[in-house]
Design an enzyme around this catalytic site. Structure first.
Site, PDB file in Angstrom:
ATOM      1  N   HIS A 473       0.817  -1.216   0.000  1.00  0.00           N
ATOM      2  CA  HIS A 473       0.000   0.000   0.000  1.00  0.00           C
ATOM      3  C   HIS A 473       0.853   1.270   0.000  1.00  0.00           C
ATOM      4  O   HIS A 473       0.584   2.194   0.777  1.00  0.00           O
ATOM      5  CB  HIS A 473      -0.918   0.022   1.230  1.00  0.00           C
ATOM      6  CG  HIS A 473      -1.914  -1.069   1.287  1.00  0.00           C
ATOM      7  ND1 HIS A 473      -2.585  -1.417   2.448  1.00  0.00           N
ATOM      8  CD2 HIS A 473      -2.377  -1.922   0.336  1.00  0.00           C
ATOM      9  CE1 HIS A 473      -3.410  -2.423   2.207  1.00  0.00           C
ATOM     10  NE2 HIS A 473      -3.295  -2.748   0.927  1.00  0.00           N
ATOM     11  N   PRO A 474       1.866   1.409  -0.842  1.00  0.00           N
ATOM     12  CA  PRO A 474       2.672   2.635  -0.806  1.00  0.00           C
ATOM     13  C   PRO A 474       1.880   3.856  -1.280  1.00  0.00           C
ATOM     14  O   PRO A 474       1.148   3.782  -2.267  1.00  0.00           O
ATOM     15  CB  PRO A 474       3.835   2.318  -1.743  1.00  0.00           C
ATOM     16  CG  PRO A 474       3.295   1.301  -2.701  1.00  0.00           C
ATOM     17  CD  PRO A 474       2.346   0.471  -1.889  1.00  0.00           C
TER      18      PRO A 474
END
Length: 540
Positions: A473-474
């Site tokens: 989930h960057p």
């Protein structure tokens, strides 16, 4: 040299939405550039097939981070989609918008129009939900499936155990009561993946005003002074330039968007000059503020059958395959992330601080990022995971080279704050409490990993450092905010200091949302497209 109204870099989750919305009038011309190729693979379109795409260079950037001090110097493997549909073509399809306060925090940080009440209409606009609700949309392009009737029965043992600990059950993490435990919604339609490529882009392909160029690596934003006028890209071994009459829009995600800005001279002047890149716009925030969710899984053997009993034996695989082939149903039509929750670890927490995952399947022979979803353990077992929702640690993306074909430097800087360590400790304790609570405790025969011999906060924190990994989930490397010194884009997603250039993807999140990031990325694209159309009308 071809000229378009808009040139969009990246046919990922956001880029597919943008290409569709900007060409709806049939007159606005758009070039959509994608470094990867087609998403027409059974392993992409079959929901559980995402386990096969983790290490496929044909459709995956296959990034590795720098060594992370807090993880004992380990690197973290970051799969990202290099394919039409982007990471939405290889993710686990969990549809979670986030908590309302996440977006109110965006607005409070100096971004008018991004509070929960402001963004909810854009979530609903994109959505075609199974059942009616005032919090959901019907008839939108992207289908959201409620899998509650189809999840493995062992999921309900988890929900009942959580309820026994005082965590309220909820039927809808995206509805009026997003806090609690329950079943995840997923992006599928009729048993197929409902990526934004399938939902938005492919139906728009017939429009003559839309051109899609795949296997095209963007190498530079073309600038005339401080105005973006086009994009230079590599295709079939040659360099091509496309001009943009109105805007260039970057939708490469939290890694590729800041990389392209820096390659184009927009970034920290000292860092760019050191690589031989002439600085054009001093924007030190480009690539900074990297945020991600970091999770750990605990594994439990059970006396009750789990998905392992279906997906491990050859006959079970064959039966599941036949069911999917004929009915588009069964375990192959869903993610293995079937249930979970958003909870407060204790009464002192003002908002939810932990996300939980319960998967009725286990993989103890391989690391998290190498799990083969169709080859689980040969015994009945499940996994229980947690990650802090809103980590306060901040990492960065920077260039390793001026060569656009080289991967950038990724340093997530996990567990750099005591806040994040405290949340990890609370999550570790909660997993153990859940496992010790009936009815979940009634079906557990053994904690396989980490094992009961690992006990106490210090030992469990060491275990977390040794085993925890990204949940993919960057966000936030082109952060939205008022000031060029601390942010990259303004509240209308326009790059500070440059005309005719926007970033519209997960990199603009001021802070990471409490949950999976695909759904809020779709919302950002819907709202960003509307802004671009509004601004074009004002100019004309």
């Amino acid at each position: 040299m071809e000229t378009f109204d808009y040139v969009i870099v990246g046919a990922g989750t956001a880029g597919c939405v943008l290409a569709s919305r900007l060409t709806e009038d049939g007159r606005t011309t758009v070039l959509l550039l994608e470094a990867g190729g087609s998403d027409r693979s059974i392993w992409i379109q079959m929901p559980i097939g995402y386990g096969r795409t983790f290490f496929d260079r044909r459709i995956n950037w296959m990034y590795d981070t720098e060594p992370v001090e807090a993880l004992g110097g380990r690197r973290s493997y970051w799969p990202r989609g290099k394919v039409i549909g982007g990471s939405g073509s290889i993710n686990a399809m969990v549809y979670v918008r986030g908590q309302p306060h996440d977006f109110d925090d965006w607005r409070a940080a100096g971004n008018p129009g991004w509070g929960w009440d402001d963004v909810l209409p854009y979530f609903k606009k994109s959505e075609d939900f199974d059942r009616y609700s005032s919090h959901h949309g019907r008839g939108g392009p992207q289908h959201v499936t409620d899998i509650t009737p189809h999840v493995h029965p062992v999921c309900h043992s988890f929900i009942d155990a959580a309820a026994a600990l005082g965590f309220p059950p909820t039927s809808d993490f995206n509805g009026q009561h997003p806090e609690g435990v329950g079943i995840y919604h997923i992006n599928t339609r009729g048993g197929w993946r409902a990526s934004t490529a399938n939902a938005f882009l492919h139906p728009a392909r017939k429009r003559s005003c839309l051109k899609i160029q795949s296997k095209a690596l963007a190498t530079r934003i073309v600038l005339d002074g401080r105005r973006a006028t086009g994009v230079e890209y590599l295709v079939n071994g040659r360099t091509v330039t496309a001009q943009a009459r109105r805007e260039v829009i970057l939708s490469g995600g939290a890694i590729n968007s800041p990389q392209l800005l820096m390659l184009s001279g927009i970034g920290d002047p000292a860092q760019l000059a050191a690589l031989g890149i002439a600085p054009v716009v001093a924007a030190k925030a480009v690539g900074q503020n990297l945020q991600d969710h970091l999770a750990v899984s605990y594994f439990y053997k059970t006396r009750t059958a789990t998905l392992n009993d279906i997906l491990y034996p050859a006959i079970g695989k064959a039966m599941a395959g036949l069911r999917y082939m004929f009915d588009r149903a069964g375990p192959l039509s869903m993610s293995v992330n079937q249930s979970g929750g958003f909870v407060r670890s204790d009464a002192s927490q003002k908002t939810v601080n932990l996300q939980l995952y319960f998967s009725p399947v286990s993989y103890t022979k391989t690391p998290l990022s190498e799990r083969k979803l169709l080859n689980p353990d040969p015994f009945s077992a499940f996994l229980l995971s947690h990650n802090p929702c809103r980590p306060t640690s901040r990492g960065y993306i920077t260039l390793a080279s001026a060569d656009p074909t080289q991967h950038p430097v990724i340093q997530p800087n996990y567990l750099a704050t005591q806040h994040d360590i405290d949340d990890v400790l609370a999550g570790n304790r909660l997993l153990r409490r859940l496992a010790a609570t009936r009815p979940l405790a009634d079906i557990i025969t053994e904690e396989i990993v980490p094992g009961v011999q690992i006990d106490g906060d210090a030992a469990l924190l060491d275990d977390f450092r040794n085993r925890a990994d990204t949940v993919y989930h960057p966000t936030s490397t082109c952060m939205m905010g008022r000031d060029i010194d601390t942010a990259v884009v303004d509240h209308r997603l326009r790059v500070h200091g440059v005309q005719g250039l926007r970033v519209i993807d997960a990199s603009i999140f001021p802070n990471i949302t409490s949950g999976n990031t695909n759904a809020p990325t779709v919302m950002v694209a819907e709202k960003g497209a509307a802004m671009a159309i509004e601004d074009a009308r004002e100019i004309t």
